[in-house]
Design a protein around this motif. Structure first.
Motif, PDB file in Angstrom:
ATOM      1  N   ARG A  19       0.774  -1.136  -0.112  1.00  0.00           N
ATOM      2  CA  ARG A  19      -0.010   0.019  -0.138  1.00  0.00           C
ATOM      3  C   ARG A  19       0.792   1.115   0.010  1.00  0.00           C
ATOM      4  O   ARG A  19       0.650   2.163  -0.890  1.00  0.00           O
ATOM      5  CB  ARG A  19      -0.890   0.095   1.019  1.00  0.00           C
ATOM      6  CG  ARG A  19      -1.723   1.113   1.291  1.00  0.00           C
ATOM      7  CD  ARG A  19      -2.731   1.344   2.436  1.00  0.00           C
ATOM      8  NE  ARG A  19      -2.019   1.021   3.552  1.00  0.00           N
ATOM      9  CZ  ARG A  19      -1.486   2.145   4.101  1.00  0.00           C
ATOM     10  NH1 ARG A  19      -1.537   3.325   3.970  1.00  0.00           N
ATOM     11  NH2 ARG A  19      -0.819   1.896   5.423  1.00  0.00           N
ATOM     12  N   LYS A  22       2.443   1.958  -3.396  1.00  0.00           N
ATOM     13  CA  LYS A  22       1.955   2.147  -4.396  1.00  0.00           C
ATOM     14  C   LYS A  22       1.599   3.920  -4.269  1.00  0.00           C
ATOM     15  O   LYS A  22       1.367   4.462  -5.386  1.00  0.00           O
ATOM     16  CB  LYS A  22       0.215   1.996  -4.278  1.00  0.00           C
ATOM     17  CG  LYS A  22      -0.145   0.409  -4.531  1.00  0.00           C
ATOM     18  CD  LYS A  22      -1.430  -0.073  -4.500  1.00  0.00           C
ATOM     19  CE  LYS A  22      -1.910  -1.343  -4.798  1.00  0.00           C
ATOM     20  NZ  LYS A  22      -3.212  -1.678  -4.513  1.00  0.00           N
ATOM     21  N   GLY A  23       2.332   4.593  -3.574  1.00  0.00           N
ATOM     22  CA  GLY A  23       2.295   5.907  -3.504  1.00  0.00           C
ATOM     23  C   GLY A  23       3.294   6.326  -4.408  1.00  0.00           C
ATOM     24  O   GLY A  23       3.312   7.443  -4.965  1.00  0.00           O
ATOM     25  N   PHE A  24       4.358   5.425  -4.782  1.00  0.00           N
ATOM     26  CA  PHE A  24       5.286   5.826  -5.758  1.00  0.00           C
ATOM     27  C   PHE A  24       4.836   5.116  -7.119  1.00  0.00           C
ATOM     28  O   PHE A  24       5.042   4.099  -7.546  1.00  0.00           O
ATOM     29  CB  PHE A  24       6.735   4.886  -5.456  1.00  0.00           C
ATOM     30  CG  PHE A  24       7.209   5.711  -4.018  1.00  0.00           C
ATOM     31  CD1 PHE A  24       8.126   6.631  -4.204  1.00  0.00           C
ATOM     32  CD2 PHE A  24       7.287   4.975  -3.065  1.00  0.00           C
ATOM     33  CE1 PHE A  24       8.730   7.094  -3.188  1.00  0.00           C
ATOM     34  CE2 PHE A  24       7.660   5.550  -1.781  1.00  0.00           C
ATOM     35  CZ  PHE A  24       8.662   6.541  -2.102  1.00  0.00           C
ATOM     36  N   ARG A  25       3.837   6.053  -7.649  1.00  0.00           N
ATOM     37  CA  ARG A  25       3.230   5.691  -8.922  1.00  0.00           C
ATOM     38  C   ARG A  25       4.193   5.205 -10.048  1.00  0.00           C
ATOM     39  O   ARG A  25       3.661   4.225 -10.705  1.00  0.00           O
ATOM     40  CB  ARG A  25       2.370   6.948  -9.468  1.00  0.00           C
ATOM     41  CG  ARG A  25       1.591   6.545 -10.462  1.00  0.00           C
ATOM     42  CD  ARG A  25       0.569   7.537 -10.401  1.00  0.00           C
ATOM     43  NE  ARG A  25      -0.634   7.129 -11.374  1.00  0.00           N
ATOM     44  CZ  ARG A  25      -1.335   7.878 -12.138  1.00  0.00           C
ATOM     45  NH1 ARG A  25      -1.236   9.275 -12.083  1.00  0.00           N
ATOM     46  NH2 ARG A  25      -2.227   7.479 -13.092  1.00  0.00           N
ATOM     47  N   ARG A  26       5.631   5.629 -10.099  1.00  0.00           N
ATOM     48  CA  ARG A  26       6.214   5.163 -11.184  1.00  0.00           C
ATOM     49  C   ARG A  26       6.546   3.678 -11.270  1.00  0.00           C
ATOM     50  O   ARG A  26       6.833   3.183 -12.140  1.00  0.00           O
ATOM     51  CB  ARG A  26       7.426   6.123 -10.912  1.00  0.00           C
ATOM     52  CG  ARG A  26       8.517   5.675 -12.163  1.00  0.00           C
ATOM     53  CD  ARG A  26       9.875   6.725 -11.840  1.00  0.00           C
ATOM     54  NE  ARG A  26      10.813   6.646 -13.042  1.00  0.00           N
ATOM     55  CZ  ARG A  26      11.392   7.611 -13.626  1.00  0.00           C
ATOM     56  NH1 ARG A  26      11.278   8.823 -13.114  1.00  0.00           N
ATOM     57  NH2 ARG A  26      12.037   7.397 -14.754  1.00  0.00           N
ATOM     58  N   PHE A  28       4.236   1.273  -9.924  1.00  0.00           N
ATOM     59  CA  PHE A  28       3.196   0.554 -10.409  1.00  0.00           C
ATOM     60  C   PHE A  28       3.058   0.838 -11.819  1.00  0.00           C
ATOM     61  O   PHE A  28       2.142  -0.070 -12.298  1.00  0.00           O
ATOM     62  CB  PHE A  28       1.999   0.770  -9.407  1.00  0.00           C
ATOM     63  CG  PHE A  28       2.301   0.012  -8.089  1.00  0.00           C
ATOM     64  CD1 PHE A  28       1.839  -1.456  -8.109  1.00  0.00           C
ATOM     65  CD2 PHE A  28       2.989   0.696  -7.220  1.00  0.00           C
ATOM     66  CE1 PHE A  28       2.060  -2.277  -6.893  1.00  0.00           C
ATOM     67  CE2 PHE A  28       3.170  -0.192  -5.745  1.00  0.00           C
ATOM     68  CZ  PHE A  28       2.803  -1.696  -6.072  1.00  0.00           C
ATOM     69  N   SER A  29       3.378   1.959 -12.371  1.00  0.00           N
ATOM     70  CA  SER A  29       2.860   1.982 -14.146  1.00  0.00           C
ATOM     71  C   SER A  29       4.023   1.511 -14.905  1.00  0.00           C
ATOM     72  O   SER A  29       3.790   1.183 -16.096  1.00  0.00           O
ATOM     73  CB  SER A  29       2.920   3.579 -14.019  1.00  0.00           C
ATOM     74  OG  SER A  29       3.942   4.361 -13.639  1.00  0.00           O
ATOM     75  N   SER A  45      12.609   3.455  -3.624  1.00  0.00           N
ATOM     76  CA  SER A  45      11.111   3.951  -2.705  1.00  0.00           C
ATOM     77  C   SER A  45      11.228   2.976  -1.481  1.00  0.00           C
ATOM     78  O   SER A  45      10.720   3.384  -0.338  1.00  0.00           O
ATOM     79  CB  SER A  45      10.055   3.278  -3.836  1.00  0.00           C
ATOM     80  OG  SER A  45      10.034   1.867  -3.874  1.00  0.00           O
TER      81      SER A  45
END
Length: 57
Positions: A19, A22-26, A28-29, A45
């Protein structure tokens, strides 16, 4: 229902880690093409998350 309390604690820690990551969007994308760069951002991260958690009251 019976369950292993220690295993549940570990599972909860892993879920909370994902969770926070997921704040580090880079991550998960998955913008990076190279696995080395992707691994670097995961390590980065995790370090940043640890530093933030140490500085929280």
């Amino acid at each position: 229902w019976e369950y292993d309390k220690e295993m549940y604690k570990k599972r909860n820690e892993v879920e909370r880690l994902f969770r926070r990551l997921k704040g580090f969007r880079r991550i998960f994308s998955r913008f990076e093409k190279l696995d080395v760069v992707f691994r670097f951002f995961i390590n980065f991260s995790l370090i940043a998350d640890k530093l933030i958690s140490v500085n929280r009251p």
